[in-house]
Design a protein around this motif. Structure first.
Motif, short mmCIF file in Angstrom:
data_model
loop_
_atom_site.label_atom_id
_atom_site.label_comp_id
_atom_site.label_asym_id
_atom_site.label_seq_id
_atom_site.Cartn_x
_atom_site.Cartn_y
_atom_site.Cartn_z
N UNK A 200 -43.72 -14.36 3.48
CA UNK A 200 -44.09 -13.77 2.19
C UNK A 200 -45.28 -14.53 1.60
N UNK A 201 -46.43 -14.29 2.20
CA UNK A 201 -47.65 -15.01 1.84
C UNK A 201 -48.19 -14.56 0.49
N UNK A 202 -48.93 -15.42 -0.20
CA UNK A 202 -49.69 -14.96 -1.36
C UNK A 202 -50.86 -14.11 -0.88
N UNK B 16 -57.78 -13.56 8.55
CA UNK B 16 -57.13 -12.95 9.71
C UNK B 16 -55.63 -12.79 9.48
N UNK B 17 -55.09 -13.55 8.53
CA UNK B 17 -53.66 -13.45 8.20
C UNK B 17 -53.44 -12.64 6.92
N UNK B 18 -54.50 -12.02 6.42
CA UNK B 18 -54.38 -11.15 5.27
C UNK B 18 -54.44 -11.86 3.93
N UNK B 19 -54.98 -13.09 3.92
CA UNK B 19 -55.02 -13.88 2.69
C UNK B 19 -56.47 -14.25 2.38
N UNK B 20 -56.85 -14.09 1.12
CA UNK B 20 -58.17 -14.55 0.67
C UNK B 20 -58.05 -16.02 0.27
N UNK B 21 -58.82 -16.88 0.93
CA UNK B 21 -58.78 -18.32 0.68
C UNK B 21 -60.12 -18.76 0.12
N UNK B 22 -60.09 -19.41 -1.04
CA UNK B 22 -61.30 -19.86 -1.71
C UNK B 22 -61.21 -21.35 -1.99
N UNK B 23 -62.27 -22.08 -1.64
CA UNK B 23 -62.39 -23.50 -1.99
C UNK B 23 -63.41 -23.61 -3.12
N UNK B 24 -62.98 -24.23 -4.22
CA UNK B 24 -63.79 -24.20 -5.45
C UNK B 24 -64.00 -25.61 -5.98
#
Length: 420
Positions: free
Chosen positions: A201-203, A230-238
């Motif tokens: 249950x990913x974010x 690729x796993x359906x998650x948007x990842x942002x480094x800020x």
């Protein structure tokens, strides 16, 4: 049998010593400790001495072996546990014992049981509690890093949300929600991102903040936005240090919704305030970072607690089930705890690593107890390899793995020093 170990005699008093272990009893197990990762909790214990709740008052007369993030090989099994464990098995350990209400734990409390030792004796309460775990994965470093990973997993399991018009709490982070890790480009934050990308249950969105661009760039190299996508998650480094108004800018990333799950990974007052302001309706803020200041406080918005159902909680450590989950995910290759690891060293580097831990940049430091090797940053292998063939080969092996420590590099190191 003799063991070589780092022992604590009191406040700021660590000594590397060789001494005799007693013969194990029928309800004890002798283990060979291959690796132990250095925890900030050990540093805190050394800086408090007898004032630490887990350190015995007679530590000056009966010194304790430090270290609790250990992995190794079972050497000898007492008769009581011969059917449950056997010589040659690899092991990991859940150090949070809580045996009959006692605060005592390995690394803080035991004379013959701790991670920074070549050999130690596991007492019966560990087996009684199910805290000695067999590890089936490759290498030893992942088993050592299973303990800090279990703390991360415990934080995810401890977070919660509510069901409208009921008094029901749903444990865990919100599926398909917005998750932010504040101060998250360090080792534990990277572990949190790894875990968030591994769960079912990913974010839908993960934001990782820091004020160091170097840390953020390193994090993005090891846990990339592309791999998350690729796993359906948007990842942002800020980098919030470059933001004129971090709250507004971070809220904009969620189209004004806010964050369903907020993890605070550094005990800094402005970061706590920031996390509180970023919470969405029914959002949960987990104050994960453990402060050393017993009077540490920060203001929170109680209006939002009342009307927006925001909630704030804290978690420290994981339980045995969390460690089992960490070891299983690691063994199956679903998480890579080595994203937390930036330095390796030998037993001779242990005391300096512990005493100077807050001032050493990078992530987790892993000690290999049966070798002598200065504490060395993995990113320095290439330069050191110009004149040192050991580091030349280690550099080649980690470069094959995106610059990360791995089982092949570990096996080469331990073979080079005749540990295995």
């Amino acid at each position: 049998m003799k063991t070589k170990a780092v022992r604590m005699y009191g406040l700021d008093d660590l000594r590397l010593e060789t001494f005799e272990l007693p013969e194990i009893k029928a309800d004890e197990i002798l283990v060979k400790v291959i690796s132990d990762s250095v925890c900030m909790s050990t540093y805190k214990a050394v800086k408090q001495g007898k004032n630490h709740k887990r350190v015995p008052q007679n530590v000056d007369e009966h010194p304790i072996i430090v270290g609790h993030e250990m992995a190794g090989i079972i050497e000898k099994v007492g008769k009581q546990y011969e059917g449950q464990f056997r010589k040659g098995q690899k092991f990991s350990l859940q150090p949070a014992l809580n045996y009959k209400g006692s605060p005592y734990s390995p690394g803080y409390s035991y004379e013959y049981f701790g991670g920074n030792a070549t050999y130690n004796i596991i007492p019966p309460e560990v087996m009684e509690l199910g805290c000695l775990l067999v590890y089936e994965g490759d290498g030893f470093f992942n088993a050592s890093l299973g303990e800090p990973m279990s703390c991360i997993i415990g934080g995810f399991h401890a977070s919660y949300h509510t069901v409208p018009n009921t008094y029901q709490h749903i444990m865990g982070t919100r599926p398909d929600g917005n998750l932010i890790v504040l101060g998250g480009a360090g080792p534990m934050g990277l572990g949190a991102v790894e875990y968030a990308l591994a769960i079912d249950e990913k974010p839908s969105k993960i934001v990782v903040t820091d004020i160091s661009q170097d840390r953020l760039d390193r994090a993005a190299k090891w846990v990339s936005p592309e791999s998350a996508k690729a796993k359906g998650v948007e990842l942002l480094y800020v980098n919030t240090g470059k933001m004129a108004d971090p709250i507004s800018d971070l809220m904009t990333l969620t189209d004004g919704h806010g964050y369903d799950d907020v993890f605070v990974y550094a005990p800094i007052v402005p970061l706590v305030e920031q996390g509180d302001k970023l919470l969405a309706h029914d959002g949960c803020m987990n104050f994960f970072a453990g402060p050393t200041d017993k009077t540490f406080t920060a203001p929170i918005n109680l209006y939002n607690v009342h009307y927006s159902n925001t909630h704030i909680m804290g978690s420290t450590g994981g339980n045995t089930n969390d460690l089992i989950e960490a070891l299983d995910l690691s063994a199956r290759g679903l998480i890579n705890p080595s994203v937390m690891l930036t330095h390796i060293g030998g037993m001779d580097a242990t005391i300096d690593a512990i005493m100077n831990l807050p001032n050493i940049p990078g992530g987790k430091k892993l000690i290999y107890n049966h070798i002598d090797l200065p504490l060395t940053a993995i990113e320095d292998f290439e330069a050191l390899g110009v004149e040192n063939p050991l580091f030349k080969t280690l550099h080649e092996l980690v470069e094959k793995n995106n610059g990360l420590w791995n089982a092949e590099a570990e096996h080469y190191l331990l073979t080079y020093f005749n540990v295995l």
